[in-house]
Design a protein around this motif. Structure first.
Motif, PDB file in Angstrom:
ATOM      1  N   GLY A  47      11.253  53.772  92.852  1.00  0.00           N
ATOM      2  CA  GLY A  47      10.970  53.137  94.137  1.00  0.00           C
ATOM      3  C   GLY A  47      11.230  51.641  94.083  1.00  0.00           C
ATOM      4  O   GLY A  47      11.803  51.054  95.007  1.00  0.00           O
ATOM      5  N   HIS A  48      10.813  51.017  92.989  1.00  0.00           N
ATOM      6  CA  HIS A  48      11.048  49.582  92.774  1.00  0.00           C
ATOM      7  C   HIS A  48      12.555  49.277  92.746  1.00  0.00           C
ATOM      8  O   HIS A  48      13.023  48.353  93.419  1.00  0.00           O
ATOM      9  CB  HIS A  48      10.389  49.183  91.455  1.00  0.00           C
ATOM     10  N   LEU A  49      13.297  50.054  91.980  1.00  0.00           N
ATOM     11  CA  LEU A  49      14.745  49.837  91.891  1.00  0.00           C
ATOM     12  C   LEU A  49      15.436  50.078  93.224  1.00  0.00           C
ATOM     13  O   LEU A  49      16.337  49.326  93.612  1.00  0.00           O
ATOM     14  CB  LEU A  49      15.345  50.733  90.808  1.00  0.00           C
ATOM     15  N   TYR A  50      15.023  51.126  93.929  1.00  0.00           N
ATOM     16  CA  TYR A  50      15.643  51.410  95.217  1.00  0.00           C
ATOM     17  C   TYR A  50      15.413  50.265  96.201  1.00  0.00           C
ATOM     18  O   TYR A  50      16.348  49.809  96.856  1.00  0.00           O
ATOM     19  CB  TYR A  50      15.099  52.726  95.792  1.00  0.00           C
ATOM     20  N   MET A  51      14.189  49.802  96.286  1.00  0.00           N
ATOM     21  CA  MET A  51      13.880  48.725  97.242  1.00  0.00           C
ATOM     22  C   MET A  51      14.553  47.407  96.858  1.00  0.00           C
ATOM     23  O   MET A  51      14.926  46.629  97.733  1.00  0.00           O
ATOM     24  CB  MET A  51      12.358  48.521  97.346  1.00  0.00           C
ATOM     25  N   ASN A  52      14.697  47.146  95.588  1.00  0.00           N
ATOM     26  CA  ASN A  52      15.282  45.885  95.165  1.00  0.00           C
ATOM     27  C   ASN A  52      16.809  45.901  95.129  1.00  0.00           C
ATOM     28  O   ASN A  52      17.440  44.873  95.373  1.00  0.00           O
ATOM     29  CB  ASN A  52      14.764  45.486  93.780  1.00  0.00           C
ATOM     30  N   LEU A  53      17.394  47.049  94.838  1.00  0.00           N
ATOM     31  CA  LEU A  53      18.839  47.083  94.627  1.00  0.00           C
ATOM     32  C   LEU A  53      19.628  47.761  95.744  1.00  0.00           C
ATOM     33  O   LEU A  53      20.812  47.478  95.916  1.00  0.00           O
ATOM     34  CB  LEU A  53      19.153  47.780  93.303  1.00  0.00           C
ATOM     35  N   MET A  54      19.018  48.638  96.486  1.00  0.00           N
ATOM     36  CA  MET A  54      19.779  49.413  97.467  1.00  0.00           C
ATOM     37  C   MET A  54      19.523  48.977  98.912  1.00  0.00           C
ATOM     38  O   MET A  54      20.399  49.087  99.743  1.00  0.00           O
ATOM     39  CB  MET A  54      19.434  50.901  97.337  1.00  0.00           C
ATOM     40  N   VAL A  55      18.325  48.521  99.200  1.00  0.00           N
ATOM     41  CA  VAL A  55      17.969  48.148 100.566  1.00  0.00           C
ATOM     42  C   VAL A  55      18.408  46.707 100.816  1.00  0.00           C
ATOM     43  O   VAL A  55      18.276  45.845  99.955  1.00  0.00           O
ATOM     44  CB  VAL A  55      16.447  48.306 100.788  1.00  0.00           C
ATOM     45  N   GLY A  56      18.916  46.453 102.002  1.00  0.00           N
ATOM     46  CA  GLY A  56      19.330  45.093 102.364  1.00  0.00           C
ATOM     47  C   GLY A  56      20.619  44.699 101.657  1.00  0.00           C
ATOM     48  O   GLY A  56      21.566  45.469 101.576  1.00  0.00           O
ATOM     49  N   ASP A  57      20.656  43.466 101.111  1.00  0.00           N
ATOM     50  CA  ASP A  57      21.859  42.961 100.451  1.00  0.00           C
ATOM     51  C   ASP A  57      21.949  43.360  98.988  1.00  0.00           C
ATOM     52  O   ASP A  57      22.823  42.895  98.264  1.00  0.00           O
ATOM     53  CB  ASP A  57      21.905  41.432 100.550  1.00  0.00           C
ATOM     54  N   GLY A  58      21.038  44.169  98.535  1.00  0.00           N
ATOM     55  CA  GLY A  58      21.082  44.640  97.155  1.00  0.00           C
ATOM     56  C   GLY A  58      20.766  43.543  96.160  1.00  0.00           C
ATOM     57  O   GLY A  58      19.938  42.672  96.410  1.00  0.00           O
ATOM     58  N   ILE A  59      21.461  43.563  95.057  1.00  0.00           N
ATOM     59  CA  ILE A  59      21.170  42.640  93.968  1.00  0.00           C
ATOM     60  C   ILE A  59      21.456  41.190  94.342  1.00  0.00           C
ATOM     61  O   ILE A  59      20.872  40.262  93.790  1.00  0.00           O
ATOM     62  CB  ILE A  59      21.941  43.054  92.696  1.00  0.00           C
ATOM     63  N   ASN A  60      22.338  40.981  95.292  1.00  0.00           N
ATOM     64  CA  ASN A  60      22.665  39.607  95.710  1.00  0.00           C
ATOM     65  C   ASN A  60      21.499  38.922  96.421  1.00  0.00           C
ATOM     66  O   ASN A  60      21.466  37.697  96.508  1.00  0.00           O
ATOM     67  CB  ASN A  60      23.894  39.613  96.626  1.00  0.00           C
ATOM     68  N   ALA A  61      20.540  39.692  96.910  1.00  0.00           N
ATOM     69  CA  ALA A  61      19.412  39.116  97.641  1.00  0.00           C
ATOM     70  C   ALA A  61      18.253  38.727  96.736  1.00  0.00           C
ATOM     71  O   ALA A  61      17.316  38.075  97.178  1.00  0.00           O
ATOM     72  CB  ALA A  61      18.923  40.115  98.684  1.00  0.00           C
ATOM     73  N   ILE A  62      18.306  39.129  95.458  1.00  0.00           N
ATOM     74  CA  ILE A  62      17.175  38.862  94.566  1.00  0.00           C
ATOM     75  C   ILE A  62      17.221  37.418  94.087  1.00  0.00           C
ATOM     76  O   ILE A  62      18.138  37.007  93.377  1.00  0.00           O
ATOM     77  CB  ILE A  62      17.163  39.835  93.376  1.00  0.00           C
ATOM     78  N   ASP A  63      16.238  36.661  94.524  1.00  0.00           N
ATOM     79  CA  ASP A  63      16.061  35.283  94.082  1.00  0.00           C
ATOM     80  C   ASP A  63      14.587  34.934  94.223  1.00  0.00           C
ATOM     81  O   ASP A  63      13.746  35.806  94.470  1.00  0.00           O
ATOM     82  CB  ASP A  63      16.962  34.321  94.867  1.00  0.00           C
TER      83      ASP A  63
END
Length: 152
Positions: A47-63
């Protein structure tokens, strides 16, 4: 001439010397916990990986702003806290089992388990503090250093 032989008398098996008078099911509960927490951890991690990597802009949004916005929600604070605690207890129980299996001397076992429990305690306490005291917008901070979520 009758040849009768009698079977030799066998001694009754002895009980182990170090047996406690009251038995506990600590190892059974540890084994059951490992199975249940493993299944729950799979749900939490995926669930953590899906929400962080697949939803929205994916890995590019993590900051920093992404984490700050996520931890402003009690749902994600609880989710990440549960994931931290379960992973640490699960891993500590696994390493404890390995220490019990492979450390031959009791002194070695005591030192290794003490180090393990100390590392567990420090990690869980600091992780819990970070999750609940994280403030992406501290009062009085330089506006150039603050995340974009701090400005309405």
């Amino acid at each position: 001439m009758s040849d009768t032989t009698t079977a030799p008398e066998l001694a009754a098996p002895r009980a182990p010397r170090n047996r406690r008078s009251t038995r506990t099911n600590y190892e059974l509960y540890g084994w059951l916990f490992m199975r249940a927490s493993g299944v729950l951890l799979l749900v939490l991690i995926f669930g953590h990986l899906y929400m962080n990597l697949m939803v929205g802009d994916g890995i590019n949004a993590i900051d920093f702003a992404f984490v700050g916005g996520k931890w402003s929600s009690p749902l994600w604070q609880t989710w990440d806290l549960l994931m931290l605690w379960l992973a640490m207890i699960h891993g500590t129980n696994g390493v404890r089992t390995i220490i019990n299996d492979y450390a031959e001397r009791s002194g070695t076992r005591v030192v290794l388990k003490s180090a393990l429990y100390l590392a567990f305690t420090i990690t869980v306490v600091l992780g819990t503090l970070v999750i609940f005291t994280f403030d992406p917008c501290p009062v009085g901070a330089d506006p150039e250093l603050l995340a974009s979520i701090c400005f309405p």
